[in-house]
Design a protein around this motif. Structure first.
Motif, mmCIF file in Angstrom:
data_model
loop_
_atom_site.group_PDB
_atom_site.id
_atom_site.type_symbol
_atom_site.label_atom_id
_atom_site.label_comp_id
_atom_site.label_asym_id
_atom_site.label_seq_id
_atom_site.Cartn_x
_atom_site.Cartn_y
_atom_site.Cartn_z
ATOM 1 N N VAL A 197 25.557 -3.198 8.227
ATOM 2 C CA VAL A 197 25.039 -2.991 9.580
ATOM 3 C C VAL A 197 23.894 -3.962 9.894
ATOM 4 O O VAL A 197 23.678 -4.309 11.057
ATOM 5 C CB VAL A 197 24.610 -1.513 9.745
ATOM 6 C CG1 VAL A 197 23.364 -1.208 8.916
ATOM 7 C CG2 VAL A 197 24.370 -1.157 11.197
ATOM 8 N N LEU A 198 23.185 -4.420 8.870
ATOM 9 C CA LEU A 198 22.097 -5.390 9.084
ATOM 10 C C LEU A 198 22.653 -6.799 8.824
ATOM 11 O O LEU A 198 22.335 -7.462 7.843
ATOM 12 C CB LEU A 198 20.914 -5.081 8.169
ATOM 13 C CG LEU A 198 20.258 -3.716 8.403
ATOM 14 C CD1 LEU A 198 19.150 -3.476 7.365
ATOM 15 C CD2 LEU A 198 19.675 -3.626 9.811
ATOM 16 N N SER A 199 23.498 -7.214 9.768
ATOM 17 C CA SER A 199 24.314 -8.412 9.561
ATOM 18 C C SER A 199 23.550 -9.685 9.918
ATOM 19 O O SER A 199 23.880 -10.380 10.868
ATOM 20 C CB SER A 199 25.585 -8.283 10.404
ATOM 21 O OG SER A 199 25.235 -7.890 11.735
ATOM 22 N N SER A 206 15.089 -10.852 10.938
ATOM 23 C CA SER A 206 16.356 -10.187 11.274
ATOM 24 C C SER A 206 16.173 -8.675 11.364
ATOM 25 O O SER A 206 16.736 -8.022 12.257
ATOM 26 C CB SER A 206 17.423 -10.496 10.215
ATOM 27 O OG SER A 206 17.698 -11.872 10.177
ATOM 28 N N ILE A 207 15.404 -8.137 10.443
ATOM 29 C CA ILE A 207 15.183 -6.687 10.443
ATOM 30 C C ILE A 207 14.323 -6.288 11.640
ATOM 31 O O ILE A 207 14.581 -5.272 12.289
ATOM 32 C CB ILE A 207 14.585 -6.251 9.087
ATOM 33 C CG1 ILE A 207 15.683 -6.369 8.012
ATOM 34 C CG2 ILE A 207 14.015 -4.835 9.142
ATOM 35 C CD1 ILE A 207 15.194 -6.277 6.592
ATOM 36 N N TYR A 256 19.527 2.599 4.342
ATOM 37 C CA TYR A 256 20.089 2.496 5.699
ATOM 38 C C TYR A 256 21.410 1.730 5.664
ATOM 39 O O TYR A 256 22.392 2.133 6.295
ATOM 40 C CB TYR A 256 19.078 1.798 6.603
ATOM 41 C CG TYR A 256 19.431 1.825 8.069
ATOM 42 C CD1 TYR A 256 19.090 2.906 8.871
ATOM 43 C CD2 TYR A 256 20.114 0.766 8.653
ATOM 44 C CE1 TYR A 256 19.420 2.931 10.217
ATOM 45 C CE2 TYR A 256 20.448 0.777 9.996
ATOM 46 C CZ TYR A 256 20.100 1.859 10.770
ATOM 47 O OH TYR A 256 20.424 1.882 12.104
ATOM 48 N N TYR A 285 23.705 -12.353 15.468
ATOM 49 C CA TYR A 285 24.526 -11.673 14.455
ATOM 50 C C TYR A 285 24.042 -10.230 14.264
ATOM 51 O O TYR A 285 24.837 -9.299 14.171
ATOM 52 C CB TYR A 285 24.409 -12.372 13.092
ATOM 53 C CG TYR A 285 24.946 -13.780 13.002
ATOM 54 C CD1 TYR A 285 25.805 -14.308 13.964
ATOM 55 C CD2 TYR A 285 24.593 -14.595 11.933
ATOM 56 C CE1 TYR A 285 26.295 -15.600 13.850
ATOM 57 C CE2 TYR A 285 25.079 -15.889 11.808
ATOM 58 C CZ TYR A 285 25.931 -16.390 12.771
ATOM 59 O OH TYR A 285 26.404 -17.663 12.647
ATOM 60 N N VAL A 286 22.727 -10.091 14.171
ATOM 61 C CA VAL A 286 22.167 -8.775 13.848
ATOM 62 C C VAL A 286 22.467 -7.755 14.935
ATOM 63 O O VAL A 286 22.677 -6.582 14.650
ATOM 64 C CB VAL A 286 20.643 -8.898 13.613
ATOM 65 C CG1 VAL A 286 19.959 -7.549 13.676
ATOM 66 C CG2 VAL A 286 20.375 -9.561 12.273
ATOM 67 N N ILE A 287 22.498 -8.208 16.191
ATOM 68 C CA ILE A 287 22.659 -7.223 17.270
ATOM 69 C C ILE A 287 24.099 -7.109 17.763
ATOM 70 O O ILE A 287 24.398 -6.266 18.588
ATOM 71 C CB ILE A 287 21.695 -7.507 18.448
ATOM 72 C CG1 ILE A 287 21.988 -8.842 19.106
ATOM 73 C CG2 ILE A 287 20.261 -7.460 17.953
ATOM 74 C CD1 ILE A 287 21.021 -9.160 20.244
ATOM 75 N N LEU A 325 14.613 2.311 11.907
ATOM 76 C CA LEU A 325 14.447 2.247 10.450
ATOM 77 C C LEU A 325 13.257 3.125 10.059
ATOM 78 O O LEU A 325 12.182 2.660 9.678
ATOM 79 C CB LEU A 325 14.248 0.796 9.996
ATOM 80 C CG LEU A 325 15.435 -0.130 10.272
ATOM 81 C CD1 LEU A 325 15.087 -1.568 9.872
ATOM 82 C CD2 LEU A 325 16.682 0.325 9.529
ATOM 83 N N TYR A 341 16.494 -6.185 14.650
ATOM 84 C CA TYR A 341 17.303 -4.952 14.659
ATOM 85 C C TYR A 341 16.471 -3.781 15.181
ATOM 86 O O TYR A 341 16.930 -2.988 16.005
ATOM 87 C CB TYR A 341 17.813 -4.676 13.243
ATOM 88 C CG TYR A 341 18.817 -3.564 13.150
ATOM 89 C CD1 TYR A 341 20.167 -3.803 13.364
ATOM 90 C CD2 TYR A 341 18.417 -2.267 12.848
ATOM 91 C CE1 TYR A 341 21.098 -2.779 13.273
ATOM 92 C CE2 TYR A 341 19.335 -1.242 12.755
ATOM 93 C CZ TYR A 341 20.681 -1.502 12.973
ATOM 94 O OH TYR A 341 21.600 -0.485 12.884
ATOM 95 N N THR A 374 20.939 -15.820 13.824
ATOM 96 C CA THR A 374 20.695 -14.559 13.121
ATOM 97 C C THR A 374 20.383 -13.439 14.104
ATOM 98 O O THR A 374 20.809 -12.307 13.944
ATOM 99 C CB THR A 374 19.597 -14.666 12.053
ATOM 100 O OG1 THR A 374 19.720 -13.575 11.148
ATOM 101 C CG2 THR A 374 18.196 -14.692 12.633
#
Lengths: 397, 397
Positions: free
Chosen positions: B238-240, A103-104, B107, A135-137, A239, A107, A132
């Protein structure tokens, strides 16, 4: 119409004997009597993982203490492990960083793509994909479904090479070319393909993936991010932690991005989780991905043949168009899967109606396919799943 | 003027005998003859860590395979571990999530703060602070140094309770009140204080921290994020990722944030790294933080007294105003530290001129302070650090 299998258990035993990957199974910790067809969700432990993690705790942390950052190579793990993952996705050294979670990494990848395509705010996704990524974007971009087929104003297209539900596989070179022709960036999520087939993202722009499925890196093993060398200078890492600084140990007050793939690291690696992944990668160094793909297609095709028309196939029937999983629809999929697990056939269920079975070519045998399909046939023909004990939902499945 | 120590080694032995925390030292893996004063950077391994991690690999992953997400409690780790960390920072259950890294938690915290204070784009930071916090938020906000003392238009103020260089400690209640009176949110970074003193962030708005320093969670152990219950409904993550979804296993196409602290999780926890942290937390369950703080102040005060005016103190002289580290300035700090390490006194060096020594009250003894200061005195008085073998820079220090 029921399909007519041309094999029996003896034939499966013969296939196991001829399997060029057969020796790998002994390198895994696996249950004796259960058939584990969930390697597409969490791979089985390499036998060396426990010892490698013990080393990390006792010999590295215990002996070197803070010196382990240099002396045990912890500091470099995001890059050294990235370089070891690269050949598994068709990438070269200096192109992959390992760490954090998928997920990270999604992002980071989508944020980088949006900055590389200023003025474009749309990201095309597959709404049916493992959510996921979407959702994240959602907070970063306007999402559009890939089924609309419109890429001309998109900053990026993010797709999973293999669909987590059906196992359907994208035509990676074809889709990459189409997306790039529209001026958008192609981002591949290879979570469900890496280690199951010969992934090749090299023509794309960015890619993300995890290492705990077919790669057997352990629960919550580090994810990875690939950035094409074409973009490493222009792309930005949103990040921007100290690991990605040009001089991380200068402790400068202002941020200056490192050159090269280190720019996409974030911060301290999860060293003990990396250790288990390293044990898995020691095995992958010896694996021929052509043999993996050939066996994967044979296993999944045999499984589909032996299940026959007892279940409605959700996966593509053509082996080339599948990853290494087979999915079926069943309106009562949840109790069906629980009845199977109760009899030692471990697949999983994905709402609302998908039964998934994953085939990890390094440890799944043709006899496992035979035995599993015999049990599936019995559970379905005798409607054993109707037992009320299978109706109650467990917390997480 | 040289200060005049009132103790000798026998007195230090007596202090160790009377130390109510003395039994904890035997619970750590520590070198026999070296004096480890870097617990402020990476804590020493609890003896139980190796066994706990072995369990996670062999008994959980090996036995349950994918079932470990339920049966071994992996799925809940970000919340269960968060709840165990909460008392160490003055927080309650349901207020802390564990996982990822401090940079990522920063973050999330700053992104949430900016959305809670729409129209305000300034985040006040300490430019001298460990720069990862500042690097990470450079792209999110306009940074202003805390020395300007202007908070009235800031969305948030992000400060480290204890300065990583000097060990100087902020007045947490006072600064929190001042920042909130200006309408800004107070975000504390407690990396350098948690486990060294009784942290209490409860009056603040958000907090972040790591667990691999005084908490001894292991190299790259999970970080944590605290969100005040006052903000858990309005604040956004924000990191959903899918972990933070209201119904993560419904695999809905659109994102809906979970209620409560789970909203601030991201995705899959690094299970093996959590395992080592769990071993450390088993010990913290038995620790009295008042005893930790009292011993920390005594250790650092004794160290300052025994070093005397041989080095220029960079830390506050008043114990209440320090964390659990003591720093000195030295223009040739790098070779001085290498000469000390060569003689078994392990501190570290931070560019350009800081010598740091950390005191972990669970395992550092008063006799360690005595022995270390004897060696420091010898190295400085005989100028042993001028040996040319100490001049060459190592890659990472």
């Amino acid at each position: 119409m029921r399909s007519c299998p041309v094999v029996d258990r003896l034939a499966c035993e013969a296939m196991d004997q001829e399997d060029p990957l057969r020796a790998f199974r002994a390198e895994f910790v696996l249950p004796d009597k259960e058939i584990y067809l969930v390697g597409n969700s969490l791979g089985a432990p390499p036998r060396t993982a426990a010892e490698r993690v013990r080393q990390a705790v006792e010999d590295e942390w215990g002996r070197h203490l803070v010196g382990g950052w240099n002396e045990a190579g912890w500091y470099a793990q995001p890059l050294t492990t990235g370089d070891r993952l690269a050949p598994l996705i068709g990438a070269g050294p200096g192109e992959v960083v390992a760490g954090n979670t998928t997920s990270i990494a999604v992002y980071q990848a989508v944020s980088a793509a949006l900055r590389l395509r200023p003025g474009r705010r749309v990201v095309v996704v597959d709404r049916r994909n493992f959510p996921t990524d979407n959702y994240v974007i959602e907070g970063l971009a306007e999402l559009r479904d890939v089924s609309e087929g419109r890429f001309e104003d998109a900053a990026a297209v993010l797709l999973s090479e293999v669909d987590y539900r059906t196992g359907a596989r994208y035509d990676v070179p074809g889709m990459t070319a189409r997306v790039q022709a529209a001026g958008a960036l192609m981002i591949w999520d290879v979570c469900h393909s890496v280690g199951a087939l010969r992934v090749d993202v090299s023509a794309a722009d960015l890619a993300v993936g995890c290492t705990y499925k077919y790669l057997n890196g352990g629960p919550g093993a580090p994810a990875f991010l690939w950035v094409s060398p074409r973009h490493q200078t222009a792309a930005e890492n949103v990040l921007s932690g100290w690991y990605s600084h040009a001089e991380p140990f200068a402790f400068e007050p202002g941020y200056r991005a490192a050159d090269g793939i280190r720019r996409f690291t974030v911060s301290t690696p999860h060293v003990l989780s990396f250790a288990a992944l390293e044990a898995a990668l020691d095995m992958w160094d010896r694996v021929d991905l052509e043999q993996v793909r050939a066996k994967s297609m044979a296993l999944t095709s045999l499984f589909i043949d032996l299940v026959g028309d007892r279940l409605e196939l959700a996966s593509p029937r053509e082996a080339e168009r599948r990853g290494s999983q087979v999915s079926f629809y069943h309106p009562d999929g949840y109790p069906v899967m629980r009845a199977l697990i109760d009899r030692g056939v471990h697949g999983d269920f994905r709402a609302p109606d998908i039964l998934r079975f994953g085939f990890a070519p390094l440890y799944t045998r043709f006899t496992d396919v035979w035995d599993a399909t015999q049990i599936i046939a019995e559970v379905l023909e005798k409607e054993l799943w109707r037992d009320e004990k299978y109706a109650v939902r467990l917390a997480v499945t």
